[in-house]
Design a protein around this motif. Structure first.
Motif, PDB file in Angstrom:
ATOM      1  N   GLN A  10       0.002  19.930   7.829  1.00 35.01           N
ATOM      2  CA  GLN A  10       0.132  21.244   8.431  1.00 35.01           C
ATOM      3  C   GLN A  10       0.202  21.085   9.950  1.00 35.01           C
ATOM      4  OE1 GLN A  10       0.457  24.084   6.621  1.00 35.01           O
ATOM      5  NE2 GLN A  10       0.423  22.744   4.819  1.00 35.01           N
ATOM      6  N   ILE A  11       1.062  21.851  10.599  1.00 42.64           N
ATOM      7  CA  ILE A  11       1.219  21.748  12.051  1.00 42.64           C
ATOM      8  C   ILE A  11      -0.119  21.966  12.752  1.00 42.64           C
ATOM      9  CG2 ILE A  11       2.325  22.733  14.088  1.00 42.64           C
ATOM     10  CD1 ILE A  11       4.219  21.123  12.402  1.00 42.64           C
ATOM     11  N   ALA A  12      -0.930  22.861  12.240  1.00 41.60           N
ATOM     12  CA  ALA A  12      -2.235  23.126  12.855  1.00 41.60           C
ATOM     13  C   ALA A  12      -3.116  21.882  12.831  1.00 41.60           C
ATOM     14  CB  ALA A  12      -2.935  24.279  12.138  1.00 41.60           C
ATOM     15  N   VAL A  50       0.869   8.471  20.432  1.00 41.95           N
ATOM     16  CA  VAL A  50       1.030   9.913  20.216  1.00 41.95           C
ATOM     17  C   VAL A  50       1.214  10.202  18.727  1.00 41.95           C
ATOM     18  CG1 VAL A  50       2.416  11.942  20.761  1.00 41.95           C
ATOM     19  CG2 VAL A  50       2.011  10.194  22.523  1.00 41.95           C
ATOM     20  N   ARG A  51       2.077   9.432  18.090  1.00 43.62           N
ATOM     21  CA  ARG A  51       2.316   9.600  16.648  1.00 43.62           C
ATOM     22  C   ARG A  51       1.020   9.434  15.866  1.00 43.62           C
ATOM     23  NH1 ARG A  51       4.805   4.716  15.352  1.00 43.62           N
ATOM     24  NH2 ARG A  51       2.696   4.014  14.829  1.00 43.62           N
ATOM     25  N   ASP A  52       0.276   8.365  16.146  1.00 43.90           N
ATOM     26  CA  ASP A  52      -0.937   8.104  15.383  1.00 43.90           C
ATOM     27  C   ASP A  52      -2.023   9.128  15.679  1.00 43.90           C
ATOM     28  OD1 ASP A  52       0.234   5.986  14.142  1.00 43.90           O
ATOM     29  OD2 ASP A  52      -0.693   4.440  15.382  1.00 43.90           O
ATOM     30  N   ALA A  53      -2.047   9.643  16.914  1.00 47.70           N
ATOM     31  CA  ALA A  53      -2.999  10.707  17.226  1.00 47.70           C
ATOM     32  C   ALA A  53      -2.754  11.917  16.340  1.00 47.70           C
ATOM     33  CB  ALA A  53      -2.887  11.093  18.703  1.00 47.70           C
ATOM     34  N   MET A  54      -1.483  12.240  16.111  1.00 49.40           N
ATOM     35  CA  MET A  54      -1.149  13.384  15.254  1.00 49.40           C
ATOM     36  C   MET A  54      -1.542  13.143  13.797  1.00 49.40           C
ATOM     37  SD  MET A  54       2.557  14.457  16.755  1.00 49.40           S
ATOM     38  CE  MET A  54       2.697  15.158  18.409  1.00 49.40           C
ATOM     39  N   ASP A 153       8.574  17.027  23.277  1.00 54.05           N
ATOM     40  CA  ASP A 153       9.096  16.699  21.948  1.00 54.05           C
ATOM     41  C   ASP A 153      10.536  17.188  21.840  1.00 54.05           C
ATOM     42  OD1 ASP A 153       9.442  16.036  19.279  1.00 54.05           O
ATOM     43  OD2 ASP A 153       8.437  17.849  18.545  1.00 54.05           O
ATOM     44  N   PRO A 154      11.468  16.542  22.550  1.00 56.57           N
ATOM     45  CA  PRO A 154      12.842  17.067  22.610  1.00 56.57           C
ATOM     46  C   PRO A 154      13.634  16.897  21.309  1.00 56.57           C
ATOM     47  CG  PRO A 154      12.688  14.983  23.786  1.00 56.57           C
ATOM     48  CD  PRO A 154      11.284  15.370  23.416  1.00 56.57           C
ATOM     49  N   TYR A 155      13.145  16.094  20.355  1.00 52.22           N
ATOM     50  CA  TYR A 155      13.951  15.801  19.162  1.00 52.22           C
ATOM     51  C   TYR A 155      13.295  16.229  17.852  1.00 52.22           C
ATOM     52  CZ  TYR A 155      16.381  13.073  22.646  1.00 52.22           C
ATOM     53  OH  TYR A 155      17.050  12.701  23.777  1.00 52.22           O
ATOM     54  N   GLY A 156      12.273  17.083  17.946  1.00 51.80           N
ATOM     55  CA  GLY A 156      11.669  17.618  16.728  1.00 51.80           C
ATOM     56  C   GLY A 156      10.794  16.629  15.989  1.00 51.80           C
ATOM     57  N   GLY A 157      10.146  15.747  16.712  1.00 55.55           N
ATOM     58  CA  GLY A 157       9.296  14.747  16.088  1.00 55.55           C
ATOM     59  C   GLY A 157       8.094  15.322  15.376  1.00 55.55           C
ATOM     60  N   ALA A 162       5.182  16.033  10.399  1.00 53.94           N
ATOM     61  CA  ALA A 162       4.488  16.887   9.430  1.00 53.94           C
ATOM     62  C   ALA A 162       5.109  16.764   8.047  1.00 53.94           C
ATOM     63  CB  ALA A 162       4.514  18.342   9.900  1.00 53.94           C
ATOM     64  N   HIS A 163       6.429  16.638   7.997  1.00 54.64           N
ATOM     65  CA  HIS A 163       7.133  16.488   6.715  1.00 54.64           C
ATOM     66  C   HIS A 163       7.197  15.037   6.248  1.00 54.64           C
ATOM     67  CE1 HIS A 163       9.433  20.489   7.587  1.00 54.64           C
ATOM     68  NE2 HIS A 163       8.194  20.682   7.135  1.00 54.64           N
ATOM     69  N   ARG A 164       6.709  14.121   7.100  1.00 51.27           N
ATOM     70  CA  ARG A 164       6.689  12.674   6.800  1.00 51.27           C
ATOM     71  C   ARG A 164       8.094  12.146   6.524  1.00 51.27           C
ATOM     72  NH1 ARG A 164       1.502  10.894   6.578  1.00 51.27           N
ATOM     73  NH2 ARG A 164      -0.119  12.463   6.226  1.00 51.27           N
ATOM     74  N   VAL A 165       8.991  12.400   7.485  1.00 57.78           N
ATOM     75  CA  VAL A 165      10.384  11.979   7.380  1.00 57.78           C
ATOM     76  C   VAL A 165      10.735  11.135   8.606  1.00 57.78           C
ATOM     77  CG1 VAL A 165      12.788  12.745   7.361  1.00 57.78           C
ATOM     78  CG2 VAL A 165      11.072  13.987   6.035  1.00 57.78           C
ATOM     79  N   LEU A 166      11.497  10.060   8.397  1.00 56.83           N
ATOM     80  CA  LEU A 166      11.997   9.244   9.500  1.00 56.83           C
ATOM     81  C   LEU A 166      13.431   9.628   9.812  1.00 56.83           C
ATOM     82  CD1 LEU A 166      10.741   5.603   8.805  1.00 56.83           C
ATOM     83  CD2 LEU A 166      10.006   7.133  10.636  1.00 56.83           C
ATOM     84  N   ARG A 167      13.673  10.109  11.022  1.00 54.12           N
ATOM     85  CA  ARG A 167      15.014  10.377  11.523  1.00 54.12           C
ATOM     86  C   ARG A 167      15.155   9.703  12.879  1.00 54.12           C
ATOM     87  NH1 ARG A 167      16.772  14.766  13.318  1.00 54.12           N
ATOM     88  NH2 ARG A 167      14.736  15.725  13.767  1.00 54.12           N
ATOM     89  N   THR A 168      16.377   9.501  13.329  1.00 61.50           N
ATOM     90  CA  THR A 168      16.613   8.959  14.661  1.00 61.50           C
ATOM     91  C   THR A 168      16.875  10.108  15.633  1.00 61.50           C
ATOM     92  OG1 THR A 168      18.954   8.689  14.076  1.00 61.50           O
ATOM     93  CG2 THR A 168      17.531   6.767  13.835  1.00 61.50           C
ATOM     94  N   PRO A 169      16.546   9.939  16.923  1.00 65.06           N
ATOM     95  CA  PRO A 169      16.782  11.019  17.894  1.00 65.06           C
ATOM     96  C   PRO A 169      18.246  11.423  17.988  1.00 65.06           C
ATOM     97  CG  PRO A 169      15.303   9.378  18.810  1.00 65.06           C
ATOM     98  CD  PRO A 169      15.828   8.809  17.535  1.00 65.06           C
ATOM     99  N   GLY A 170      19.144  10.440  17.931  1.00 66.41           N
ATOM    100  CA  GLY A 170      20.578  10.727  17.945  1.00 66.41           C
ATOM    101  C   GLY A 170      21.209  10.246  16.651  1.00 66.41           C
ATOM    102  N   ARG A 171      22.464   9.882  16.704  1.00 63.50           N
ATOM    103  CA  ARG A 171      23.131   9.362  15.514  1.00 63.50           C
ATOM    104  C   ARG A 171      22.506   8.021  15.132  1.00 63.50           C
ATOM    105  NH1 ARG A 171      28.505   8.612  14.313  1.00 63.50           N
ATOM    106  NH2 ARG A 171      28.435   6.877  15.807  1.00 63.50           N
TER     107      ARG A 171
END
Length: 482
Positions: A10-12, A50-54, A153-157, A162-171
């Motif tokens: 959850q984002i909270a 930052v990632r691990d803090a979340m 957080d310019p790329y929606g990290g 929260a959804h536990r998905v790996l995406r790249t910032p660009g292509r």
């Protein structure tokens, strides 16, 4: 078996975790942030911390990015840090220690690979946004400016995390072209964090798998070790196989998908291997250091000799005779290619070679001599061999599984009894080299080693001997040779 990957966040909860972690590390980030801003530079906590803090994980290793150049960073750390080092200066990184904290500060940068080069070209940047855009995945492209603690957080990290998905910032194609090792990192993060990988990322990994060949064996090895030592290695290994990367970095693994187990011909040896790995992980918790790379990699490689030893018999059955010996040689060759240490290579290869030895035990027919040899041959890998042998039972027949477990319990009990009676861990002949030379009246040389080996065989076969009996046996051996 390892627990299933955790559910979405959850984002909270993410926001709460970050706030708690920033309060915990405030003594470092606030003071350091003020030093940089007072010097006219930007500083931000970035990437993994930052990632691990979340995720609610605490670390004392902190990564920062800054507008300052390395020499400026070094100057600002002097007088504040307990120790400073600059081994990463060529890549813009200055490291330091402050109390219990390990800190790395890297100048804003962008990097890319020449198509035929294994080393990145590093160019320093001027903005935090530009630095985040060059990072591997959106969950690692978030930052907290300090000391003000503004979140970037310019790329929606955050949503991806929260959804536990790996995406790249660009292509993803651009990201993997810049640094092909990121394809291995995708598999590693899936294994470490239990994340799924975005379909577009998987597609790019599959199309660009051959790019991994420009990366040094050492860097590939390091990612593979982290993946195998992660909580969910099956997720990462399956991604490597499905994308074709495993064909290039660990081809023995996908080869197993073509084979069938000799006892259960419906059973895919590839799936069996992944199950053995997971069962070894369960067992290591009570028997070994956690995580134990040697035990896990031995579990992964224990059947790699099967493809080369498969034989079809006239009755339709399949055999894999000597796949243990062949597999040990293949394991050694692969680990050398990946630049593993000699110690790790020797240990894993020995376990692969010995993983079938127990099956000769039957229902306990081994003599004490055979048990001694089992212990001697395993040497300092005995506890790992216990783990591998037990993990190698993946039958769904509960009665058979219980029987195998009881039989191995019996073998371990016999080992314990002999160990107590005979100092089994340090099996030696009953005479040492000096005594052998004195009794035979010879000097150092090959004959001493041969006599030592003969007495060790007697020790294995008959157990401890008195010094007088050992002397008589040695003289009889020498007389027979003459």
């Amino acid at each position: 078996m390892p627990e299933a990957p955790p559910p979405p966040l959850q984002i909270a909860d993410v926001q709460r975790h970050v706030a708690e972690e920033l309060d915990r590390i405030a003594p470092v980030i606030d003071e350091l942030g003020r030093r940089f801003t007072d010097g006219g530079h930007e500083l931000a906590l970035v990437g993994g911390p930052v990632r691990d803090a979340m995720l609610g994980r605490q670390h004392n290793d902190l990564d920062f990015t800054t507008s300052a150049r390395p020499e400026e960073t070094e100057a600002m750390l002097k007088g504040w840090a307990d120790a400073v080092w600059d081994v990463g200066r060529a890549f813009g990184t200055i490291g330091c220690r402050k109390g219990d904290w390990q800190v790395e500060i890297t100048t804003y940068r962008s990097e890319s690979y020449d198509p035929d080069s294994r080393k990145p070209d590093v160019d320093f940047g001027d903005t935090l946004a530009g630095d985040l855009g060059r990072r591997d995945f959106t969950v690692n492209a978030m930052a907290v400016r300090v000391p003000g603690r503004e979140f970037e957080d310019p790329y929606g990290g955050v949503v991806d995390l929260a959804h536990r998905v790996l995406r790249t910032p660009g292509r993803p194609e651009d990201s993997f072209s810049d640094d092909p090792l990121r394809m291995m990192r995708a598999a590693r993060f899936a294994a470490q964090l239990g994340f799924t990988v975005d379909p577009a990322v998987v597609e790019a990994m599959t199309a660009m798998a051959s790019r991994i060949e420009i990366i040094s064996a050492e860097r590939v090895r390091d990612e593979l070790v982290k993946l195998i030592c992660a909580p969910y290695p099956r997720l990462g290994l399956r991604l490597l196989v499905d994308t074709g990367l495993a064909e290039l970095v660990l081809p023995e693994l996908p080869a197993l998908a073509l084979e069938r187990d000799e006892h259960h011909r419906h059973k895919d040896v590839y799936e069996h291997t992944l199950t053995v790995l997971e069962q070894a992980i369960d067992l290591e918790a009570e028997r070994l250091e956690v995580p134990d790379f040697v035990a896990r990699f031995a579990a992964l490689m224990h059947d790699v000799g099967k493809p080369r030893t498969r034989r079809f018999l006239d009755d339709g059955s399949v055999t894999f005779h000597h796949h243990d010996v062949v597999g040990a040689k293949m394991t050694r060759k692969r680990m050398k290619a990946l630049r593993f240490s000699n110690d790790d290579t020797d240990a894993v290869s020995k376990l692969v070679e010995l993983h079938l030895r127990f099956h000769g035990y039957g229902t306990g027919e081994w003599t004490d001599s055979a048990v001694r040899r089992y212990v001697r041959d395993a040497g300092d890998q005995l506890e790992r061999l216990h783990v591998l042998t037990r993990a190698d039972c993946t039958t769904r027949n509960q009665r058979k599984a219980d029987r195998l477990r009881r039989t191995y319990d019996d073998l371990e009990a016999r080992i314990a009894r002999l160990r107590e009676q005979e100092e089994l861990d340090s099996l030696r002949p009953d005479l040492d080299g000096n005594q052998i030379m004195e009794i035979l009246g010879i000097g150092p040389g090959r004959e001493v080693g041969q006599a030592y080996a003969h007495l060790l065989d007697l020790r294995m076969e008959h157990g401890p001997m008195s010094e007088e009996d050992a002397r008589d046996a040695l003289l009889a051996w020498a007389a027979q040779r003459q």
